[in-house]
Design a protein around this motif. Sequence first.
Motif, PDB file in Angstrom:
ATOM      1  N   ARG A 709       1.039  -1.269   0.080  1.00  0.00           N
ATOM      2  CA  ARG A 709      -0.003   0.151   0.087  1.00  0.00           C
ATOM      3  C   ARG A 709       0.908   0.936   0.432  1.00  0.00           C
ATOM      4  O   ARG A 709       2.013   1.523   1.050  1.00  0.00           O
ATOM      5  CB  ARG A 709      -1.279   0.376   1.173  1.00  0.00           C
ATOM      6  CG  ARG A 709      -2.095  -1.300   1.680  1.00  0.00           C
ATOM      7  CD  ARG A 709      -2.646  -1.083   0.323  1.00  0.00           C
ATOM      8  NE  ARG A 709      -3.233  -2.448   0.754  1.00  0.00           N
ATOM      9  CZ  ARG A 709      -5.069  -2.730   1.156  1.00  0.00           C
ATOM     10  NH1 ARG A 709      -4.609  -1.760   2.040  1.00  0.00           N
ATOM     11  NH2 ARG A 709      -5.463  -4.044   1.231  1.00  0.00           N
ATOM     12  N   MET A 710       0.783   2.706  -0.440  1.00  0.00           N
ATOM     13  CA  MET A 710       1.270   4.044  -0.414  1.00  0.00           C
ATOM     14  C   MET A 710      -0.362   4.413   0.845  1.00  0.00           C
ATOM     15  O   MET A 710      -1.488   4.918   0.500  1.00  0.00           O
ATOM     16  CB  MET A 710       1.243   4.192  -1.833  1.00  0.00           C
ATOM     17  CG  MET A 710       1.842   5.662  -1.542  1.00  0.00           C
ATOM     18  SD  MET A 710       0.641   7.566  -1.286  1.00  0.00           S
ATOM     19  CE  MET A 710      -0.990   6.927  -2.503  1.00  0.00           C
ATOM     20  N   LEU A 711       0.786   4.154   1.659  1.00  0.00           N
ATOM     21  CA  LEU A 711      -0.055   4.974   2.477  1.00  0.00           C
ATOM     22  C   LEU A 711       0.519   6.290   3.090  1.00  0.00           C
ATOM     23  O   LEU A 711       1.561   6.440   4.181  1.00  0.00           O
ATOM     24  CB  LEU A 711      -0.642   4.121   4.141  1.00  0.00           C
ATOM     25  CG  LEU A 711      -1.296   3.220   3.590  1.00  0.00           C
ATOM     26  CD1 LEU A 711      -1.634   2.126   5.366  1.00  0.00           C
ATOM     27  CD2 LEU A 711      -2.858   3.646   3.110  1.00  0.00           C
ATOM     28  N   LEU A 715       5.554   3.563   1.535  1.00  0.00           N
ATOM     29  CA  LEU A 715       5.172   2.291   1.410  1.00  0.00           C
ATOM     30  C   LEU A 715       5.442   1.555   2.060  1.00  0.00           C
ATOM     31  O   LEU A 715       6.367   1.019   3.347  1.00  0.00           O
ATOM     32  CB  LEU A 715       5.982   2.401  -0.227  1.00  0.00           C
ATOM     33  CG  LEU A 715       6.823   0.688  -0.446  1.00  0.00           C
ATOM     34  CD1 LEU A 715       5.509   0.048  -1.321  1.00  0.00           C
ATOM     35  CD2 LEU A 715       8.063   0.257  -0.786  1.00  0.00           C
ATOM     36  N   HIS A 716       4.513   0.736   2.249  1.00  0.00           N
ATOM     37  CA  HIS A 716       3.926  -0.478   3.016  1.00  0.00           C
ATOM     38  C   HIS A 716       3.799  -1.528   2.537  1.00  0.00           C
ATOM     39  O   HIS A 716       3.074  -1.882   1.512  1.00  0.00           O
ATOM     40  CB  HIS A 716       2.537  -0.310   4.015  1.00  0.00           C
ATOM     41  CG  HIS A 716       2.321   1.142   5.007  1.00  0.00           C
ATOM     42  ND1 HIS A 716       2.593   0.607   5.532  1.00  0.00           N
ATOM     43  CD2 HIS A 716       2.682   2.710   4.305  1.00  0.00           C
ATOM     44  CE1 HIS A 716       2.477   2.252   6.597  1.00  0.00           C
ATOM     45  NE2 HIS A 716       2.056   3.209   6.002  1.00  0.00           N
ATOM     46  N   ILE A 761       7.519   0.915   5.093  1.00  0.00           N
ATOM     47  CA  ILE A 761       7.449  -0.343   6.505  1.00  0.00           C
ATOM     48  C   ILE A 761       6.422  -1.160   6.500  1.00  0.00           C
ATOM     49  O   ILE A 761       5.529  -1.467   5.251  1.00  0.00           O
ATOM     50  CB  ILE A 761       5.930   1.152   6.369  1.00  0.00           C
ATOM     51  CG1 ILE A 761       6.691   2.568   7.247  1.00  0.00           C
ATOM     52  CG2 ILE A 761       5.451   0.108   8.635  1.00  0.00           C
ATOM     53  CD1 ILE A 761       5.165   2.904   7.359  1.00  0.00           C
ATOM     54  N   VAL A 762       7.105  -2.300   7.050  1.00  0.00           N
ATOM     55  CA  VAL A 762       7.004  -3.862   7.026  1.00  0.00           C
ATOM     56  C   VAL A 762       6.320  -4.256   7.947  1.00  0.00           C
ATOM     57  O   VAL A 762       7.152  -3.465   9.643  1.00  0.00           O
ATOM     58  CB  VAL A 762       8.725  -4.581   7.104  1.00  0.00           C
ATOM     59  CG1 VAL A 762       8.018  -6.381   6.527  1.00  0.00           C
ATOM     60  CG2 VAL A 762       9.189  -3.918   5.421  1.00  0.00           C
ATOM     61  N   HIS A 763       5.304  -4.474   8.086  1.00  0.00           N
ATOM     62  CA  HIS A 763       4.296  -5.341   9.008  1.00  0.00           C
ATOM     63  C   HIS A 763       4.548  -4.028  10.333  1.00  0.00           C
ATOM     64  O   HIS A 763       5.055  -4.087  11.669  1.00  0.00           O
ATOM     65  CB  HIS A 763       5.239  -5.990   9.583  1.00  0.00           C
ATOM     66  CG  HIS A 763       3.851  -7.427   9.179  1.00  0.00           C
ATOM     67  ND1 HIS A 763       2.902  -7.813   8.758  1.00  0.00           N
ATOM     68  CD2 HIS A 763       5.152  -8.567   8.113  1.00  0.00           C
ATOM     69  CE1 HIS A 763       3.412  -9.241   7.865  1.00  0.00           C
ATOM     70  NE2 HIS A 763       4.235  -9.420   8.090  1.00  0.00           N
ATOM     71  N   GLU A 768      14.399   0.067   6.088  1.00  0.00           N
ATOM     72  CA  GLU A 768      15.534   0.897   5.625  1.00  0.00           C
ATOM     73  C   GLU A 768      16.495  -0.327   4.299  1.00  0.00           C
ATOM     74  O   GLU A 768      17.013  -1.661   5.428  1.00  0.00           O
ATOM     75  CB  GLU A 768      16.654   2.104   5.354  1.00  0.00           C
ATOM     76  CG  GLU A 768      17.910   2.252   4.556  1.00  0.00           C
ATOM     77  CD  GLU A 768      18.404   3.549   5.359  1.00  0.00           C
ATOM     78  OE1 GLU A 768      18.572   4.173   4.063  1.00  0.00           O
ATOM     79  OE2 GLU A 768      18.313   4.122   6.233  1.00  0.00           O
ATOM     80  N   VAL A 769      16.258  -0.511   3.429  1.00  0.00           N
ATOM     81  CA  VAL A 769      16.667  -1.384   1.808  1.00  0.00           C
ATOM     82  C   VAL A 769      18.029  -0.673   1.373  1.00  0.00           C
ATOM     83  O   VAL A 769      17.577   0.533   0.613  1.00  0.00           O
ATOM     84  CB  VAL A 769      15.856  -2.242   1.236  1.00  0.00           C
ATOM     85  CG1 VAL A 769      16.542  -2.774   0.655  1.00  0.00           C
ATOM     86  CG2 VAL A 769      14.608  -2.479   2.201  1.00  0.00           C
ATOM     87  N   HIS A 770      18.902  -1.581   1.269  1.00  0.00           N
ATOM     88  CA  HIS A 770      20.407  -0.510   0.472  1.00  0.00           C
ATOM     89  C   HIS A 770      20.238  -1.574  -0.492  1.00  0.00           C
ATOM     90  O   HIS A 770      19.409  -1.437  -2.147  1.00  0.00           O
ATOM     91  CB  HIS A 770      21.536  -0.816   1.075  1.00  0.00           C
ATOM     92  CG  HIS A 770      21.288   0.365   2.504  1.00  0.00           C
ATOM     93  ND1 HIS A 770      21.405   1.994   2.396  1.00  0.00           N
ATOM     94  CD2 HIS A 770      20.940   0.208   3.689  1.00  0.00           C
ATOM     95  CE1 HIS A 770      21.593   2.661   3.338  1.00  0.00           C
ATOM     96  NE2 HIS A 770      21.076   1.050   4.121  1.00  0.00           N
TER      97      HIS A 770
END
Length: 781
Positions: A709-711, A715-716, A761-763, A768-770
């Motif tokens: 989702r985009m909230l 990004l979720h 945002i995960v759960h 952060e992802v590089h």
Amino acid sequence: MLNYNKTLPDGAPGWVVSEDQFSSLALAKCEAVMSLGNGYMGLRSATEESYVGEKRNLFVNGTFNRFDELEVSELPNAADLTKLDIRIDGKRFTLEQGEVKAYSRSLNLRDAELVRTFIWNNGEGKELEFTFRRFVSLDSLHVIGLKMEVKVLRGPVNLSVSSGIDAQVSNSGSQHFHEGEKRIYDKTYLELIQTTTESKVDFAIGASHRLKVDGQLVEVAPAMEIDRRIVAVGYSLRLEEGQSLTFEKVATVYTSRDKEFGDNYSLPAMREVALAALKTAQESGYDALFSSHTAAWAKVWENYGITIESSNPFDLLGVRFAHYHLVVMTPAHDNRMGIGAKGLSGEGYKGHSFWDTEIFILPFYIYSNPEIARSLLEYRYLGLEGARNKAKENGFAGAMYPWEAAWPSDGEVTPVWGAVDIVTGEQTKIWSGFIEQHITSDIAYAVWHYFRSTGDTDFMEKYGYEIIFDTAIFWASRLEWNEALGRYEINEVVGPDEYKEHVDNNAFTNYMAHFNIELAMDYYQELEAQSPELFARYDELLNLKEAHKVWESKLNLIYLPQPNEDLIIPQDDTYLQKEIIDLTPYKDQEKVGSIFNDYNLDQVGNLQVSKQADIMMLFFLLENKFSPEVKRANYQYYEEKTLHDSSLSLSTHSILASDFGDKELAYRLFHRATEIDLGPKVHSSDAGIHSASLGGIWECAVMGFAGVRMLDGKLHLAPKLPEHWDRLSFPLYWQGKRLEVNITPQEISITNVTGGSIQLIVHGKQQEVHESATFANTSTL
């Protein structure tokens, strides 16, 4: 009726939709489901030999025409290129006579090729093996390829084939073309030039043929035919037992609306281009053209590739089927064109674009191919002319988008009259074009969704802000003041639940209008503070300062229906007071709309029954505005009253069921969505495939099961995979970066292909992802 267990010749599973038994009484299903296309044109998959009840359709995107002033604009059915008059020993070939063995018609989704094979005995001792192949090129948008291979198993036979360009077609009786000019060059190159009657779009259609016997080219002098609306050639030859004929046909289609001709269009120049392209295609031949076509499709699957490891292989096939049709129906080549509710696979809805695109199809492109998403929104920008005209005609300001759209400047093209009323016997009036107005805020929402997900400021500055401001101006003029209650209302509308007409304060419509105006106010303040030159430009164009004063005075007084003591939000002012009946007979129905066998629309309007998701759609689009308790209570209340008589409905309910953690219901609704076109109902797709449902299938998988989702601009990701899914992998674009997402019941892996870093945002937890990262899938632990 359809078989989903076949593999490709190389053994790859999950790519083939096939028919294993021919029935001349069930032609339309496969004609639509197995249709071909490339976004420029769509070709319905009628068989080469002709049958009563067939629909031979060739549509070129954007070529709308009105049959006369009393009918609405529609995509005209162009000349047929697929029909072959095949004769064996002087008798017309048909599967309704003789004996048929080993029959198969298959759509190869991976390579986008239609293949039909069978062995046919004529009942007189002659037996032949037929293979028909067909594709619409994704590599060269103007090219169609067809091939027939005939091997004589018991013979000999005298075989003749007549083939050409047949313009003796119509749109269910409406003829959209002047007869045109026919020519045959060098006894080889067939040409038809036609012009639409009202929109004056020129078509140049060409065809040529090549014959081989036992793999060797043969020269057969053709019998040439030019007659009313037809140009054709016929070939006759004798085949001995064991011999094989390969009959190739290549065709080209060009129109004066093709972007490549621009403002300097001339018919002689287009004819020259079309004839040269036909000669080049003829020289290349079917196999070489098909090779380039498959290479183009390989890039599609590389870009969109989704993997589902499920105990039910149909799940992956269903999603691939959706991807396939999304590609063949989308005019990625031209921002002046939209997506029809039936794609390019049938005459249903006349090729018109609805809210289907923005709400059900656009998310697929936002997260899978943002460039195409932008093009589709640019189509809506070009439609501002028609939207402004519609608002003015109805006594409003701003931009009021048409419920059904065709060529961008056409404005409203919804037909006024529809099916018969079973009680009165009169034709039912279609009110959507007049009072189903939520599409205006749906488009504004789509612009916002695209921008927040992509960060495409260039689009917003050129197109997006203008759409949002002018639609907000419309809503401010549309609001009605209720003096007694001291609030602004929106009365006399049709909401997403189209079984309720002329209702007041449809919750979806009111909330989305409020969202639209609030969004415009936010962007007003942002531009005024940060982009004064851009602000000045829009102020001059739309008188923004005055518009803002109106928005400010009205926004907080717009009536937004609130939950009652049972937490239920009334769908409209009277829905909760209507009669409740047992809907069981209509929930498990063979054909949608079966309730109208017992009630007319006025009677259904007085029952607590919904055609499709209404309040539920509101929860999906504006989910942050409602508590989980309210959403769950309303889901339970409205789900049992929703017949899902629209193909748009099941995916929304599936996604919300995923949100609530009801995996079993979410999967069941997803599976039902995949069966709208692919399921056992013989006539479900007669008028064409269901575009919105196909976008919804992707939404179920990615926005539902993967929880994307985009909230609030973020990004979720909150996956809740079905119990029998072991893996779900898919690409995802976010803020200009491509991510590869891999989900199992235990973990979530994300690879940042583009590089740099990305926040998501995960759960519920900021991450952060590089280059890559792995997270626990806590929803299933």
